[in-house]
Scaffold this motif. Structure first.
Motif, PDB file in Angstrom:
ATOM      1  N   PRO A  34       0.811  -1.230   0.000  1.00 34.44           N
ATOM      2  CA  PRO A  34       0.000   0.000   0.000  1.00 34.44           C
ATOM      3  C   PRO A  34       0.836   1.268   0.000  1.00 34.44           C
ATOM      4  N   SER A  35       1.989   1.209   0.689  1.00 33.60           N
ATOM      5  CA  SER A  35       2.845   2.416   0.730  1.00 33.60           C
ATOM      6  C   SER A  35       3.440   2.700  -0.644  1.00 33.60           C
ATOM      7  N   GLN A  36       3.845   1.628  -1.381  1.00 36.15           N
ATOM      8  CA  GLN A  36       4.374   1.808  -2.740  1.00 36.15           C
ATOM      9  C   GLN A  36       3.318   2.418  -3.653  1.00 36.15           C
ATOM     10  N   VAL A  37       2.127   1.908  -3.565  1.00 39.38           N
ATOM     11  CA  VAL A  37       1.052   2.397  -4.417  1.00 39.38           C
ATOM     12  C   VAL A  37       0.741   3.848  -4.095  1.00 39.38           C
ATOM     13  N   ALA A  38       0.655   4.178  -2.827  1.00 35.17           N
ATOM     14  CA  ALA A  38       0.294   5.540  -2.422  1.00 35.17           C
ATOM     15  C   ALA A  38       1.382   6.535  -2.792  1.00 35.17           C
ATOM     16  N   ALA A  39       2.670   6.060  -2.846  1.00 34.98           N
ATOM     17  CA  ALA A  39       3.780   6.974  -3.121  1.00 34.98           C
ATOM     18  C   ALA A  39       3.912   7.306  -4.593  1.00 34.98           C
ATOM     19  N   SER A  40       3.222   6.600  -5.466  1.00 35.92           N
ATOM     20  CA  SER A  40       3.352   6.813  -6.914  1.00 35.92           C
ATOM     21  C   SER A  40       2.018   7.196  -7.517  1.00 35.92           C
ATOM     22  N   GLU A  41       1.999   8.301  -8.244  1.00 33.54           N
ATOM     23  CA  GLU A  41       0.757   8.731  -8.890  1.00 33.54           C
ATOM     24  C   GLU A  41       0.308   7.705  -9.940  1.00 33.54           C
TER      25      GLU A  41
ATOM     26  N   PHE B 210      -3.339   3.354 -11.530  1.00 31.21           N
ATOM     27  CA  PHE B 210      -3.541   1.971 -11.964  1.00 31.21           C
ATOM     28  C   PHE B 210      -4.399   1.203 -10.962  1.00 31.21           C
ATOM     29  N   TRP B 211      -4.076   1.368  -9.688  1.00 30.45           N
ATOM     30  CA  TRP B 211      -4.791   0.636  -8.632  1.00 30.45           C
ATOM     31  C   TRP B 211      -6.266   1.015  -8.629  1.00 30.45           C
ATOM     32  N   GLU B 212      -6.533   2.300  -8.720  1.00 34.20           N
ATOM     33  CA  GLU B 212      -7.920   2.769  -8.679  1.00 34.20           C
ATOM     34  C   GLU B 212      -8.702   2.309  -9.912  1.00 34.20           C
ATOM     35  N   ASP B 213      -8.046   2.315 -11.089  1.00 37.07           N
ATOM     36  CA  ASP B 213      -8.734   1.847 -12.298  1.00 37.07           C
ATOM     37  C   ASP B 213      -8.972   0.348 -12.253  1.00 37.07           C
TER      38      ASP B 213
ATOM     39  N   LEU C   3      -8.185   5.681  -3.472  1.00 36.58           N
ATOM     40  CA  LEU C   3      -7.309   5.655  -2.304  1.00 36.58           C
ATOM     41  C   LEU C   3      -7.426   6.931  -1.473  1.00 36.58           C
ATOM     42  N   LYS C   4      -8.204   7.881  -1.999  1.00 37.46           N
ATOM     43  CA  LYS C   4      -8.409   9.126  -1.242  1.00 37.46           C
ATOM     44  C   LYS C   4      -9.387   8.868  -0.099  1.00 37.46           C
ATOM     45  N   LYS C   5      -9.225   9.619   0.951  1.00 37.40           N
ATOM     46  CA  LYS C   5     -10.094   9.420   2.131  1.00 37.40           C
ATOM     47  C   LYS C   5     -11.519   9.855   1.832  1.00 37.40           C
ATOM     48  N   ILE C   6     -11.645  10.862   0.972  1.00 34.67           N
ATOM     49  CA  ILE C   6     -12.984  11.321   0.611  1.00 34.67           C
ATOM     50  C   ILE C   6     -13.351  10.622  -0.703  1.00 34.67           C
ATOM     51  N   PRO C   7     -14.317   9.709  -0.687  1.00 40.52           N
ATOM     52  CA  PRO C   7     -14.630   8.956  -1.901  1.00 40.52           C
ATOM     53  C   PRO C   7     -15.293   9.813  -2.966  1.00 40.52           C
ATOM     54  N   ALA C   8     -15.107   9.422  -4.210  1.00 41.18           N
ATOM     55  CA  ALA C   8     -15.786  10.075  -5.325  1.00 41.18           C
ATOM     56  C   ALA C   8     -17.222   9.568  -5.404  1.00 41.18           C
TER      57      ALA C   8
END
Length: 796
Positions: free
Chosen positions: A290-297, A302-305, A311-316
């Protein structure tokens, strides 16, 4: 690239990318990180030295790629850190990439001035092999020059001579297609159309390209297009399916699973980079924390798609928050799919090639004995020099570069096959190795499934093949593959399919009915098996028998007045000569030989002169007999039996002399007449000397004319058995036959020349024997009361 229209009133924004991530490219970039970490953990390659890296996204856009190139070029730092940490802004010594040829060209033009080597894993444009323009460019993927030649040989192998071609409107597509068209021309392949397009074109232009494919007559379509461009074209074609087409793909798209959803492309074949295995890569790809994913845009996007969460605290509004239960191990994505590692292995090899070049620059020795100087300030030019020399093997794959910076070209021939579940799969069916000798580079080891699931190779030609016996004649204003099949002209054959020329047969041979082989010409001559030969031989024998029977009748009645009154000695000699005349016609029948050619003409000339001499003697006898009745005339003592014999011998001797001179100087000889009839050989006798032949005929004609004149003079002499009238009529027939013989002989073709000659001999011989002897035989046999001296002396 996100297009921004600047108003030049404020500082332009930095170029940005738009759209979705290409997961195959993300896998390639992660493979680069994996390779670098492998090298940094190695005790044999660069021991004690760690490599750093930066990864940039060019958006497959030239402006962004150039911006990136200047960005890392400006990161020079004179400070060299000697502690355990890597420099935060160290000098770039090598570049891995770009994927596209056009962007690689733009980057190479910028960084080559600084001698920074560039190793691309996916740029295949043949133009990049030009070391004068791109001196620092290398690649681990083969040049399109090899692929173009391989594609042309593939098309030729399956007998396709009429194909369509589409390409990306980029350096990759344009240069690649130019190379293919050149190779195709050498192989005799015609291209019905060659159109270019780009995914950024207006939809109407891409639609026009699709319409060209739909309307074309070529069944086979070759596509030299990038993945993004091909996706745009296939999407357009899927809206309104075209007639079945056999697709041939380049390595840029034919091995990409993303396009397999277009089912109408099932059966496609093409060349791909060899499938490979990189141990440990899959675990690395799916081992994202999770830290690797969060550190890279990029990884965050990719993860979100992939999991349709944020991964944002406020969901879309349309996405939930990722809660950590996402299972990347079972994710069906090109990123996690390592079953078709092709281009990814090219990245892996590129990183190792650079590492080996650095190792050879700063380290001494190899394997565990290597010692490296970490304090040496590394120059990119040194890495460039060593990169030209690298030659190693990694995971069983050889890595080296030729003088143009290209590797050995080895391709797999892949085929899109549908499995039992109806899912399209990429199956390797063959191999192409450009390093093998000519004619052995191409191998197919599995059956290919073609368009619409067919097992038979589809046919794609402008004109069906011309069968043997015909030749190709190009259609005016059309490519060389469009032609008409014209039968070979008379006397010529073609024994191969699609022959451009017909070959003449040897002069003694002639084409068969199909005009695909030369067969010996039939030999023709007047033989004893021919109907004509049988008829003429029969008449010849009958004539000889008739003469012999007549002679027998005369001999049996030799004491009768009618035989005595008409010079029995000359009569018997005449019958003997007539017998020979009939028999000499037999020498004209059968295959000519040296002896038969000489015999037939000379025997004919001599026997007929002997015959005419006897007739001439009998005519003299009639004239002299009546002249001797005048008072005081003693003519008969000058023309008694000895003189008659001498006259016959003299006249005949002259003909014998003419024939002898003819045979000595230029005798007749057998020849094969190849000119009268083109399709057959006439065996005949050449005259040798034309003068000799016409001298024989001329002398014979002279005697016959003289005899005819004398017979005419004696025709009204009083005689109950006026032989002069009979001789006159016989000579009239004789002369008429031989006068008509001359034009008939000259104009008759082939064996009919001999037929005419035999006919003239038989007709004139029958004319003589019938006219002269038939009335006498009739009297002897049927009117014996007239065969008396009293009736003979009766003047009334």
């Amino acid at each position: 690239m996100h297009t921004v229209y600047n108003n030049y009133t404020s500082k332009p924004e930095t170029a940005k990318c738009k759209g979705s991530i290409i997961t195959s490219e993300l896998q390639s970039s992660r493979a680069m990180v994996f390779a670098i970490e492998e090298i940094n953990n190695s005790t044999e390659l660069l021991p004690g030295i760690r490599l750093g890296y930066q990864i940039y996204d060019s958006c497959a856009s030239v402006p962004v790629a150039v911006h990136v190139a200047f960005q890392f070029l400006n990161s020079f730092d004179p400070v060299f850190y000697t502690d355990s940490k890597c420099s935060q802004s160290g000098m770039v010594v090598a570049v891995v990439g770009e994927s596209g040829s056009t962007t690689s060209i733009s980057i190479s033009r910028v960084i080559s001035s600084f001698n920074i080597p560039q190793v691309s894993h996916f740029s295949t444009c043949a133009c990049l092999s030009d070391k004068q323009q791109y001196p620092s460019f290398f690649r681990t993927i083969p040049s399109d020059q090899f692929q173009a030649e391989a594609l042309a040989k593939l098309v030729k192998h399956f007998g396709w001579t009429w194909i369509g071609a589409v390409r990306s409107d980029s350096d990759y597509g344009n240069y690649g297609m130019a190379s293919f068209l050149e190779a195709a021309q050498k192989e005799g392949i015609c291209v019905e159309y060659s159109v270019s397009f780009h995914r950024t074109y207006p939809q109407s232009k891409i639609q026009k390209v699709a319409d060209v494919i739909r309307r074309s007559t070529a069944i086979v379509v070759l596509a030299l297009a990038s993945l993004g461009d091909m996706r745009a074209l296939l999407e357009e074609l899927s809206r309104e399916p075209s007639p079945p087409r056999q697709w041939i793909g380049s390595e840029s798209w034919v091995t990409n699973p993303e396009l397999m959803r277009y089912s109408f492309c099932a059966g496609a074949i093409g060349f791909g980079i060899q499938k490979s295995v990189i141990p440990g890569l899959r675990n690395f790809l799916v081992g994202l924390s999770p830290s690797q994913v969060a550190a890279s845009e990029i990884l965050t996007e990719f993860w979100e798609d992939a999991f349709n969460c944020t991964l944002k605290k406020i969901p879309a509004a349309d996405k939930k928050v990722c809660d950590g239960t996402e299972d990347i191990q079972n994710l069906q994505s090109q990123y996690t799919d390592t079953s078709q590692l092709r281009i990814t292995n090219m990245v892996y090899k590129a990183v190792y090639a650079i590492a080996h070049a650095i190792h050879n620059t700063v380290c001494q020795g190899k394997n565990a004995t290597a010692k490296c100087d970490k304090l040496t300030k590394l120059e990119s030019k040194q890495v460039l020099t060593e990169l030209k020399k690298v030659n190693f093997s990694q995971n069983g794959y050889d890595v080296s570069f030729d003088a143009n910076g290209d590797p050995v070209a080895i391709y797999e021939l892949v085929n899109w096959k549908k499995n039992k579940s109806g899912i399209t799969e990429i199956v390797t069916v063959g191999l192409y190795d450009a390093s093998l000798p000519a004619g052995q580079e191409f191998q197919i080891n599995r059956n290919i499934t073609w368009m619409e699931g067919r097992m038979q190779v589809p046919v794609s030609v402008c004109t069906d093949s011309c069968p043997p016996g015909t030749r190709k004649v190009l259609q005016k204003g059309k490519p060389i593959c469009c032609y008409d099949c014209t039968p070979c002209t008379e006397g010529e054959i073609s024994n191969t399919t699609d022959s451009t020329d017909c070959l003449p047969c040897h002069k003694e041979f002639w084409p068969n009915a199909k005009r695909d082989i030369c067969v010996p010409k039939p030999v023709e001559f007047l033989s004893f098996q021919d109907i004509l030969g049988i008829i003429l031989a029969t008449f010849s024998v009958l004539g000889a028998c008739l003469a012999i029977i007549t002679a027998a009748i005369f001999f049996h009645h030799r004491t009768t007045p009618i035989v005595k009154a008409h010079n029995s000695e000359l009569s018997f000699l005449l019958l003997i000569s007539l017998t020979l005349c009939f028999l000499c016609s037999l020498t004209f029948i059968g295959a000519p030989s040296d002896w038969s050619c000489m015999l037939r003409h000379t025997s004919f000339g001599i026997t007929f002169v002997l015959c005419i001499s006897c007739v001439l003697g009998k005519t003299f006898m009639v004239l002299m007999a009546f002249k001797a009745t005048l008072p005081g005339s003693n003519v008969m003592k000058w023309f008694g039996p000895p003189q008659q014999r001498m006259t016959v011998v003299s006249f005949t001797f002259i003909q014998v002399l003419i024939c002898t001179i003819w045979l000595l100087l230029s005798p007749p000889f057998p020849i094969k007449n190849l000119t009268t009839y083109k399709e057959k050989i006439i065996l005949e006798c050449a005259l040798g000397s034309q003068i000799g032949f016409w001298a024989v005929l001329g002398y014979l004609g002279l005697l016959a004319s003289f005899c005819f004149v004398l017979a005419v003079l004696a025709r009204k002499l009083p005689d109950n058995f006026n032989e002069a009238k009979l001789i006159t009529f016989s000579m009239l027939i004789f002369c008429a036959v031989w006068i008509t013989f001359i034009p008939a002989y000259v104009s008759s073709p082939g064996k009919f020349t001999v037929v005419v000659e035999i006919f003239a001999i038989l007709a004139s011989s029958f004319g003589l024997i019938v006219c002269i002897f038939a009335p006498k035989c009739f009297i002897i046999l049927f009117k014996p009361e007239k065969n008396t001296k009293k009736y003979l002396m009766n003047k009334n």
